[in-house]
Design a protein around this motif. Structure first.
Motif, PDB file in Angstrom:
ATOM      1  N   ALA A  87      -9.948 -11.050  13.593  1.00 32.66           N
ATOM      2  CA  ALA A  87      -9.865  -9.590  13.707  1.00 32.66           C
ATOM      3  C   ALA A  87     -11.065  -9.045  14.477  1.00 32.66           C
ATOM      4  CB  ALA A  87      -9.788  -8.961  12.317  1.00 32.66           C
ATOM      5  N   ILE A  88     -12.249  -9.634  14.259  1.00 31.41           N
ATOM      6  CA  ILE A  88     -13.451  -9.182  14.988  1.00 31.41           C
ATOM      7  C   ILE A  88     -13.277  -9.498  16.474  1.00 31.41           C
ATOM      8  CG2 ILE A  88     -15.927  -9.607  15.334  1.00 31.41           C
ATOM      9  CD1 ILE A  88     -16.146 -10.184  12.324  1.00 31.41           C
ATOM     10  N   GLU A  89     -12.788 -10.703  16.747  1.00 29.96           N
ATOM     11  CA  GLU A  89     -12.653 -11.108  18.151  1.00 29.96           C
ATOM     12  C   GLU A  89     -11.535 -10.339  18.856  1.00 29.96           C
ATOM     13  OE1 GLU A  89     -12.462 -15.383  17.635  1.00 29.96           O
ATOM     14  OE2 GLU A  89     -14.580 -15.588  18.222  1.00 29.96           O
ATOM     15  N   ALA A  90     -10.540  -9.863  18.080  1.00 30.07           N
ATOM     16  CA  ALA A  90      -9.416  -9.137  18.684  1.00 30.07           C
ATOM     17  C   ALA A  90      -9.783  -7.701  19.053  1.00 30.07           C
ATOM     18  CB  ALA A  90      -8.226  -9.147  17.719  1.00 30.07           C
ATOM     19  N   LEU A  91     -10.879  -7.182  18.477  1.00 27.84           N
ATOM     20  CA  LEU A  91     -11.287  -5.811  18.826  1.00 27.84           C
ATOM     21  C   LEU A  91     -11.635  -5.757  20.313  1.00 27.84           C
ATOM     22  CD1 LEU A  91     -13.734  -4.797  15.923  1.00 27.84           C
ATOM     23  CD2 LEU A  91     -11.401  -3.955  16.286  1.00 27.84           C
ATOM     24  N   THR A  92     -11.574  -4.569  20.878  1.00 26.80           N
ATOM     25  CA  THR A  92     -11.949  -4.461  22.291  1.00 26.80           C
ATOM     26  C   THR A  92     -13.384  -3.971  22.447  1.00 26.80           C
ATOM     27  OG1 THR A  92     -10.996  -2.254  22.289  1.00 26.80           O
ATOM     28  CG2 THR A  92      -9.589  -4.061  23.069  1.00 26.80           C
ATOM     29  N   VAL A  93     -14.008  -3.560  21.334  1.00 28.55           N
ATOM     30  CA  VAL A  93     -15.391  -3.058  21.413  1.00 28.55           C
ATOM     31  C   VAL A  93     -16.361  -4.110  20.875  1.00 28.55           C
ATOM     32  CG1 VAL A  93     -14.787  -0.630  21.275  1.00 28.55           C
ATOM     33  CG2 VAL A  93     -15.123  -1.924  19.163  1.00 28.55           C
ATOM     34  N   PRO A  94     -17.610  -4.104  21.374  1.00 27.91           N
ATOM     35  CA  PRO A  94     -18.572  -5.120  20.928  1.00 27.91           C
ATOM     36  C   PRO A  94     -18.998  -4.922  19.480  1.00 27.91           C
ATOM     37  CG  PRO A  94     -19.643  -3.543  22.394  1.00 27.91           C
ATOM     38  CD  PRO A  94     -18.186  -3.212  22.401  1.00 27.91           C
ATOM     39  N   VAL A  95     -19.112  -6.035  18.779  1.00 33.88           N
ATOM     40  CA  VAL A  95     -19.598  -6.034  17.398  1.00 33.88           C
ATOM     41  C   VAL A  95     -20.904  -6.831  17.392  1.00 33.88           C
ATOM     42  CG1 VAL A  95     -19.096  -6.681  15.003  1.00 33.88           C
ATOM     43  CG2 VAL A  95     -17.217  -6.074  16.559  1.00 33.88           C
ATOM     44  N   VAL A  96     -21.969  -6.248  16.851  1.00 33.89           N
ATOM     45  CA  VAL A  96     -23.245  -6.968  16.773  1.00 33.89           C
ATOM     46  C   VAL A  96     -23.642  -7.126  15.310  1.00 33.89           C
ATOM     47  CG1 VAL A  96     -25.725  -6.860  17.280  1.00 33.89           C
ATOM     48  CG2 VAL A  96     -24.050  -6.357  19.074  1.00 33.89           C
ATOM     49  N   ALA A  97     -23.974  -8.352  14.954  1.00 27.83           N
ATOM     50  CA  ALA A  97     -24.395  -8.621  13.572  1.00 27.83           C
ATOM     51  C   ALA A  97     -25.879  -8.323  13.436  1.00 27.83           C
ATOM     52  CB  ALA A  97     -24.107 -10.078  13.225  1.00 27.83           C
ATOM     53  N   ALA A  98     -26.229  -7.586  12.384  1.00 26.86           N
ATOM     54  CA  ALA A  98     -27.634  -7.278  12.076  1.00 26.86           C
ATOM     55  C   ALA A  98     -28.041  -8.205  10.944  1.00 26.86           C
ATOM     56  CB  ALA A  98     -27.762  -5.816  11.662  1.00 26.86           C
ATOM     57  N   LEU A  99     -28.805  -9.261  11.276  1.00 27.60           N
ATOM     58  CA  LEU A  99     -29.093 -10.312  10.293  1.00 27.60           C
ATOM     59  C   LEU A  99     -30.441 -10.088   9.616  1.00 27.60           C
ATOM     60  CD1 LEU A  99     -28.033 -13.442  12.421  1.00 27.60           C
ATOM     61  CD2 LEU A  99     -26.604 -11.997  10.965  1.00 27.60           C
ATOM     62  N   ASP A 100     -30.433 -10.119   8.315  1.00 23.75           N
ATOM     63  CA  ASP A 100     -31.695 -10.150   7.572  1.00 23.75           C
ATOM     64  C   ASP A 100     -31.498 -11.016   6.336  1.00 23.75           C
ATOM     65  OD1 ASP A 100     -30.060  -8.398   6.237  1.00 23.75           O
ATOM     66  OD2 ASP A 100     -31.548  -6.796   6.031  1.00 23.75           O
ATOM     67  N   GLY A 101     -32.593 -11.313   5.627  1.00 20.82           N
ATOM     68  CA  GLY A 101     -32.478 -12.169   4.434  1.00 20.82           C
ATOM     69  C   GLY A 101     -31.917 -13.523   4.832  1.00 20.82           C
ATOM     70  N   ALA A 102     -30.672 -13.773   4.457  1.00 25.08           N
ATOM     71  CA  ALA A 102     -30.054 -15.063   4.773  1.00 25.08           C
ATOM     72  C   ALA A 102     -28.675 -14.856   5.385  1.00 25.08           C
ATOM     73  CB  ALA A 102     -29.943 -15.905   3.507  1.00 25.08           C
ATOM     74  N   ALA A 103     -28.395 -15.625   6.411  1.00 24.03           N
ATOM     75  CA  ALA A 103     -27.049 -15.678   6.997  1.00 24.03           C
ATOM     76  C   ALA A 103     -26.690 -17.151   7.018  1.00 24.03           C
ATOM     77  CB  ALA A 103     -27.040 -15.090   8.397  1.00 24.03           C
ATOM     78  N   LEU A 104     -26.063 -17.597   5.950  1.00 25.51           N
ATOM     79  CA  LEU A 104     -25.833 -19.029   5.790  1.00 25.51           C
ATOM     80  C   LEU A 104     -24.351 -19.337   5.611  1.00 25.51           C
ATOM     81  CD1 LEU A 104     -28.778 -19.726   3.300  1.00 25.51           C
ATOM     82  CD2 LEU A 104     -28.665 -20.449   5.697  1.00 25.51           C
ATOM     83  N   GLY A 105     -23.966 -20.530   6.031  1.00 27.06           N
ATOM     84  CA  GLY A 105     -22.598 -20.994   5.839  1.00 27.06           C
ATOM     85  C   GLY A 105     -21.605 -20.007   6.432  1.00 27.06           C
ATOM     86  N   GLY A 106     -20.634 -19.600   5.599  1.00 25.25           N
ATOM     87  CA  GLY A 106     -19.624 -18.655   6.055  1.00 25.25           C
ATOM     88  C   GLY A 106     -20.258 -17.367   6.575  1.00 25.25           C
ATOM     89  N   GLY A 107     -21.409 -16.998   6.051  1.00 19.45           N
ATOM     90  CA  GLY A 107     -22.099 -15.799   6.511  1.00 19.45           C
ATOM     91  C   GLY A 107     -22.575 -15.948   7.950  1.00 19.45           C
ATOM     92  N   PHE A 108     -23.109 -17.123   8.258  1.00 21.82           N
ATOM     93  CA  PHE A 108     -23.557 -17.359   9.632  1.00 21.82           C
ATOM     94  C   PHE A 108     -22.349 -17.459  10.560  1.00 21.82           C
ATOM     95  CE2 PHE A 108     -25.946 -20.195  12.786  1.00 21.82           C
ATOM     96  CZ  PHE A 108     -26.552 -19.106  13.388  1.00 21.82           C
ATOM     97  N   GLU A 109     -21.278 -18.089  10.067  1.00 25.09           N
ATOM     98  CA  GLU A 109     -20.066 -18.196  10.891  1.00 25.09           C
ATOM     99  C   GLU A 109     -19.507 -16.809  11.206  1.00 25.09           C
ATOM    100  OE1 GLU A 109     -18.055 -21.027   8.220  1.00 25.09           O
ATOM    101  OE2 GLU A 109     -17.797 -22.287  10.000  1.00 25.09           O
ATOM    102  N   LEU A 110     -19.599 -15.905  10.225  1.00 23.67           N
ATOM    103  CA  LEU A 110     -19.150 -14.528  10.436  1.00 23.67           C
ATOM    104  C   LEU A 110     -19.912 -13.915  11.608  1.00 23.67           C
ATOM    105  CD1 LEU A 110     -17.586 -11.998   9.375  1.00 23.67           C
ATOM    106  CD2 LEU A 110     -19.487 -11.629   7.780  1.00 23.67           C
TER     107      LEU A 110
END
Ligand code: NAI
Length: 685
Positions: A87-110
């Motif tokens: 669904a994120i990739e199907a959008l036509t507008v850019p999505v930027v992840a704001a990472l803090d704390g931990a982005a691990l496993g499925g979180g990093f994949e997101l």
């Protein structure tokens, strides 16, 4: 401005900027609700043509620390993570992840399905799946190589490495580090991108076949050759030439199969057992904070403990009985520190700050100003009792007195101090600044506040603590003694030390019991046997071989000989030991017969499991999971087997029960098969 959300995911729209915030305390674990909320939020964004940029962020100071592992044992409900990513990739507008704390496993994949990643300094990112016996299941093996190249990705994935954002930046996994307002930096980044920058559309950087093969081999080795590492490496390599959708489907297929494999289930068990260990229900008083600690005795253990405390930010007074011993102890601490600085683990500046918090002294009174005094002096009841009595007089009444004793009666030491409520055991493992395991020993009169404080200190040190009751060897050493004792019986009965070691190493133990004895020194157990000689049950089968080795001056590696011979630090089977074993059997009129490797494995592990059943029944060990945690973190038991009790209740059940019968025949007492079976039934649930 508009708001929308399902409680775990919140969507804020401000002009042409949409901000999606994941809010699933405490660490925003990815769960079914989170996935549902994200899917709805992105559907809402897709339906609003005015939105030009999207920021995806986490509340609670963390992006997404991983997926909720509790969901992994059963069929996963829709929407699953790949659906959200699509669904994120199907959008036509850019999505930027704001990472803090931990982005691990499925979180990093997101975040890898987003068009860009901006991280706060110090954010931890990575794919720890292989460490849990599974593979990344939402594109990690395909998107990571497109950003970081295959060699680096293989290392990260198979090593289950967690890295800081700063390293991730150099690898190309994040686009920028934001010093100030993270979400503002992420929205600026999205506007700069202007359009989609899907990672899936990138080409994996070319790599020489020989370089790739070497990287793959090294990565699988880092992953100890376990199936998850082998599979993850294979999947990552598909990113080179397989169409991305096909490779993603293959990754998902492997993920779905491997997440319910016995190995993955066992590793999840250890994960949860470690989180549970050290929790004690119904404590009536809270922990107090300790900042200043005195360590008495700066030998092997005291120096390691002092260094662990300093590294955790505490101030340490290190006390020895004379100037020479103090200088030697200070030198040991300095050795650990300079080693860490040389390896880049501690910066020179941090090293200086750490040194400044160490106060060496030969005056016991210097310890009195501490919140907690921890003794690591000689293992001798009289010497320790005397010290505790003196500390009881010197230190203010609220000061906690902790002992690192391996075997001595903590309740007797507590009484000697005159303040038994404030006495606790804190049994570290050698080397104390490295080993994860800590046994926190609760004496008969230890107060709840003292126990809570000891456990809190253990957490601050980054240790995995289990709570043990008072009894010879507490939990770990008691169970280990049963296991090692059976190994020695096997040698009397006909096996050879190297055969037993080899059988247990093939099972997955980091080291066989005889190699371990040689490493730690045979004199420790010798002293203990002498101490217990007077109270030993005459009906107990006593193996004389270790005494004979000690009497011959073979105290282990440090004397160049023990169960093995050592040349240039290399261990080799020794015909002299074989001769000694044969002589001893002849002198006792005992015949020896060849034993199979299975018998060696089954009997040693059965003895361990039997002793665990007794320790649990006596309340010395709190719960079966604690035994698993102790053996995985303190005794080199293979984590992927889930610990000795988990293994015995599942894959090893038949082996353990067969072993138990043989051990019973060999020892003649102390075995209750029914109790062990009941315990294993309870664990297998
Ligand atoms: P060690 O012999 O290396 O160190 C003991 C130190 O205590 C010596 O430096 C000695 O000078 C000092 N000391 C003795 N009496 C003292 C006193 N009254 N005041 C101040 N300092 C005094 O012994 P190690 O191996 O460090 O063991 C210490 C304790 O830790 C023992 O209770 C032992 O059972 C326990 N332990 C040992 C482990 C090991 O692997 N070595 C593992 C876990 C616990």
């Amino acid at each position: 401005m508009g708001a929308f959300g399902n409680g775990t995911v919140d969507l804020q729209v401000d002009g042409d900027l949409a901000t999606v915030v994941i809010d699933n305390p405490p660490v925003n674990a990815g769960s079914h609700d989170v996935r549902r909320g994200l899917l709805d939020a992105f559907a809402e964004i897709a339906s609003r043509p005015g939105i030009r940029a999207v920021v995806l962020a986490g509340a609670n100071g963390s992006f997404v620390a991983g997926s909720d592992l509790k969901e992994f044992g059963a069929p996963l409900g829709e929407p699953q993570l790949p659906t959200v990513l699509a669904a994120i990739e199907a959008l036509t507008v850019p999505v930027v992840a704001a990472l803090d704390g931990a982005a691990l496993g499925g979180g990093f994949e997101l975040s890898l399905a987003c068009d860009g990643r901006v991280a706060a300094p110090g954010t931890v990112v990575g794919l720890p799946e292989v460490g849990l016996g599974i593979v990344p299941g939402a594109g990690g093996t395909q998107r990571l190589p497109r950003l970081a190249g295959l060699p680096a990705s293989l290392d990260l994935i198979c090593g289950a490495r967690r890295i800081k954002a700063e390293e991730a930046l150099t690898l190309g996994l994040v686009d920028a580090i934001a010093e100030g307002d993270l979400r503002a930096a992420a929205s600026d980044h999205a506007r700069r991108l202007g359009g989609k920058r899907r990672v899936r559309d990138l080409t994996v950087p070319a790599v020489e076949p020989a370089v790739l093969e070497e990287a793959r081999r090294a990565a699988v080795k880092t992953g100890r050759g376990r199936p998850a590492a082998v599979e993850a490496a294979r999947l990552a390599c598909l990113s080179l030439d397989m169409p991305v959708d096909e490779a993603l489907a293959e990754e998902r297929r492997v993920f779905q199969a491997i997440r319910v494999s016995p190995e993955a289930v066992a590793l999840r068990h250890v994960f949860f057992a470690e989180r549970e260990a050290g929790r004690v229900g119904g404590l009536s008083a809270p922990a107090t904070d300790v900042e200043r600690i005195a360590v008495i005795g700066a030998g092997t253990m005291g120096a390691g403990i002092a260094y662990a405390l300093l590294k955790a930010g505490l101030s340490v007074t290190l006390v020895e009985q004379n100037a020479g011993a103090l200088e030697a102890g200070r030198g040991r601490v300095e050795g650990f520190l300079s080693g860490d600085v040389a390896k880049g683990r501690v910066t020179p500046e941090a090293g200086e700050r750490l040194r400044a918090r160490l106060s060496p002294s030969t005056d016991l009174a210097a310890a009195a100003a501490s919140d907690l005094v921890l003794e690591a002096i000689f293992e001798d009841m009289d010497v320790k009792s005397q010290l505790l009595a003196e500390l009881g007089r010197l230190a203010p009444p609220q000061t906690i007195l902790a002992s690192n004793t391996s075997y001595l009666d903590l309740d007797a030491l507590a009484l000697a101090s005159g303040r038994p409520e404030q006495v606790i055991g804190m049994h570290f493992f050698s080397p104390a600044h490295v080993m994860k395991l800590l046994e926190v020993v609760r004496g008969r009169r230890t107060s709840d506040a003292t126990l809570a404080t000891g456990l809190k200190l253990g957490r601050r040190l980054g240790k995995t603590a289990i709570v043990a009751g008072v009894g010879e060897g507490f939990v770990g050493n008691r169970l280990y003694a049963a296991y090692r004792g059976q190994a020695e019986v096997l040698v009397e009965d006909g096996a050879l030390p190297w055969q037993v070691d080899q059988a247990l190493e093939a099972f997955g133990m980091a080291m066989g019991p005889f190699a371990v004895s040689d490493l730690s020194g045979l004199d420790i157990a010798w002293a203990r046997r002498k101490r217990l000689a007077a109270t030993r049950d005459p009906a107990e089968r006593y193996v004389r071989l270790p005494d004979l080795l000690c009497e011959a001056g073979r105290l282990g590696q440090k004397t160049g000989a023990g169960w093995y011979a050592y040349e240039g630090g290399k261990r080799r089977p020794d015909p002299a030991v074989e001769a000694l074993i044969a002589e001893d059997a002849a002198a006792a009129g005992r015949s020896r017969r060849a034993l199979s490797d299975e018998a060696c494995r089954d009997r040693t592990l059965a003895a361990l499991v039997n002793e665990a059943a007794l320790a649990l029944e006596e309340g010395i060990a709190q719960r079966p999971g604690d035994v698993d945690v102790a053996f995985v973190n303190g005794y080199g038991f293979p984590r992927w087997r889930g610990g000795p009790l988990w293994w015995a209740a599942h894959e090893g059940r038949a082996a353990v029960l067969a072993g138990l019968d043989q051990v019973q025949a060999a020892l003649g007492q102390g075995f209750r098969r029914g109790d062990v079976e009941a315990l294993l039934d309870r664990i297998a649930g």
